[in-house]
Design an enzyme around this catalytic site. Structure first.
Site, PDB file in Angstrom:
ATOM      1  N   HIS A 167     -22.041  10.428 -39.239  1.00  0.00           N
ATOM      2  CA  HIS A 167     -21.396  11.622 -39.829  1.00  0.00           C
ATOM      3  C   HIS A 167     -21.392  12.787 -38.851  1.00  0.00           C
ATOM      4  CE1 HIS A 167     -22.072   9.549 -43.709  1.00  0.00           C
ATOM      5  NE2 HIS A 167     -23.246   9.258 -43.180  1.00  0.00           N
ATOM      6  N   GLU A 301      -7.740  13.559 -23.398  1.00  0.00           N
ATOM      7  CA  GLU A 301      -6.890  14.032 -24.503  1.00  0.00           C
ATOM      8  C   GLU A 301      -5.537  13.330 -24.511  1.00  0.00           C
ATOM      9  OE1 GLU A 301      -7.793  18.629 -25.157  1.00  0.00           O
ATOM     10  OE2 GLU A 301      -7.648  18.098 -23.055  1.00  0.00           O
TER      11      GLU A 301
END
Ligand code: ARG
Length: 471
Positions: A167, A301
């Site tokens: 998480h 990216e």
């Protein structure tokens, strides 16, 4: 003879023009042509036609002499395409038409026999398979090179601590080696998926004709053998009307690209000032036109971003094929743009990722420091008590209580004094402190596939074996 790939008027007309009185509208021609996309299969098309001519002679459908003329003509076309002396004539409808017309320009009458017993429907299904049967090994090799690069990083970092997250919250400490090996195993499966797909591309569709095979005594098995296939496809309708091998490839490439996108996400995160786990090489970074201090992880990216394009290619293919009735439909011509885009994009992303990761530096201190906060050792405290006989659920409660106390005191678990531990459970002994250092937490996790250095070394060995067994 044609100069610079301009096919002569005689052979220039579309292969199917005979039935028509009128030529096609110029806009129609522009709309339907596929040569800009399928030209990359020129050499595959030639290879297929050479085998076809040889088969036609073997079965005595054409003479040995005609076959020799065809083969020599096609080889000269191949040579001239490779040297650049023959340019593609983009007014041809597709690569098949261009090569057939150029052949006839060069050798005359015999060239008109190359298409005997064949349709562009089985020809394209063959060309695509020939193309993929050489592209897929290329991408597989690039994946192996990346696995090698990751294994090298792993070898040097079996004791480099790094926080493990769930998480995106601190979970348990692992090592950098363990983390990059996790990446590597997903790439192993990507390699295997591509390998599996090749098995389904090992059957030749040529000889299926337009849809219903041929009344001529073609020898499909002989032709398939010449082309290095393991056998022939079983049903002529199926052979010309499916593109599942393109979809399967795009799907496998999408999964591979998905993995890259996840690695890149972590790299982008790790390259932030807050994390600073990784320092990308200047060769694989970019700056800002306005902010002088910037060193941006653009390549990670861009790889992450291009994933959208690859998924788009997969969906374009799936949607293009949806609900198409048997057999060949022209819709299927649209497969190549998506397929080739997925091929090109993923191959370049794997290669760029490999260079980027292989030249990066790792900030071991930062990674080790990050393991100090966030109570990564809370599970180990519970496990410690389990080893002393306490049921796990009770031990979990004890450890949770210590976490609460640490939060209240704004300190780490290992900074609480021994008395506090004792108050929470009499089972604690002084050795608790050495059992919960980040390194101890990692080294104790010796389950198969676990992060302890000795287990990760086994993984590294297995990864190396995997690559070795292939080479
Ligand atoms: N360019 C076509 C394709 O890629 C080749 C097959 C053409 N067949 C036809 N009947 N028009 O699918």
């Amino acid at each position: 003879m044609a100069q610079h790939g301009t096919i002569t008027q005689d052979n220039h007309a579309a292969l199917w023009h005979g039935r028509f009185e009128e030529g096609p509208d110029a806009q129609a021609v522009e709309f339907e042509t596929s040569i800009y996309v399928d030209e990359r299969m020129a050499l595959d098309d030639i290879k297929g036609s050479i085998a076809h001519a040889k088969m036609l002679a073997f079965t005595k459908i054409i003479s040995e002499d005609e076959a020799n003329q065809i083969v020599n003509g096609l080889e000269s076309i191949q040579k001239d395409l490779e040297s650049g002396s023959l340019k593609i004539d983009y007014s041809a409808e597709d690569i098949h038409s261009f090569i057939e017309a150029t052949l006839t320009d060069r050798i005359g009458e015999a060239g008109k026999k190359v298409h005997t017993g064949r349709s562009r429907n089985d020809q394209i299904a063959l060309d695509e398979r020939l193309y993929l049967r050489r592209f897929i090994p290329e991408i597989q090799n690039s994946v192996l090179t990346l696995i090698d690069a990751l294994t090298l990083i792993a070898k040097e970092n079996t004791e480099t601590l790094i926080p493990g997250f769930t998480h995106m919250q601190h979970a348990q400490p692992v090592t950098l080696a363990h983390h990059v090996c996790a990446w590597a195993w997903s790439l192993v499966r990507d390699w295997q998926r591509l390998e599996d797909s090749l098995k389904r591309m090992a059957l030749s569709p040529i000889g299926s004709g337009a849809l219903a095979g041929s009344g001529l005594p073609l020898n499909r098995k002989y032709e398939a053998e010449l082309l290095g296939f393991e056998g022939v496809t079983k049903n002529s309708l199926d052979s010309v009307s499916d593109r599942d091998y393109c979809i399967e490839t795009a799907s496998n490439l999408s999964i591979l690209q998905m993995h890259l996108s996840r690695f890149c996400e972590e790299i982008v995160l790790w390259a932030t000032t807050e994390f600073a786990f990784i320092d990308l090489s200047e060769k694989w970074s970019t700056g800002s036109s306005i902010m002088p201090q910037k060193k941006n992880p653009d390549f990670a990216e861009l790889i992450r971003g291009r994933t959208g394009k690859v998924y788009g290619d997969l969906f374009a293919l799936l949607t293009m094929m949806k609900a198409l009735p048997l057999a060949y439909d022209r819709d299927m011509q649209e497969d190549k743009e998506s397929l080739f885009d997925a091929c090109d994009t993923v191959l370049s992303c794997v290669k760029v990722f490999t260079s980027m990761i292989a030249t990066a530096k790792w900030n071991k201190e930062k990674m080790a420091d990050a393991c100090k906060g966030g109570y990564l050792n809370a599970t180990d405290i519970a496990d410690y008590l389990v080893c002393k006989g306490l049921p796990f659920r009770t031990a979990h409660g004890v450890s949770a209580k210590l976490v609460r106390i640490a939060i209240e005191n704004n300190c780490e678990l290992e900074q609480l004094d021994f008395e506090t531990y004792k108050e929470c459970s009499p089972l604690f002994e002084k050795d608790i402190f050495e059992k919960i250092t980040p390194l101890a937490c990692v080294q104790t996790r010796k389950t198969d596939g676990g992060p302890a250095a000795e287990k990760v070394k086994e993984q590294i060995e297995e990864l190396k074996q995997f690559a070795k067994n292939i080479k």
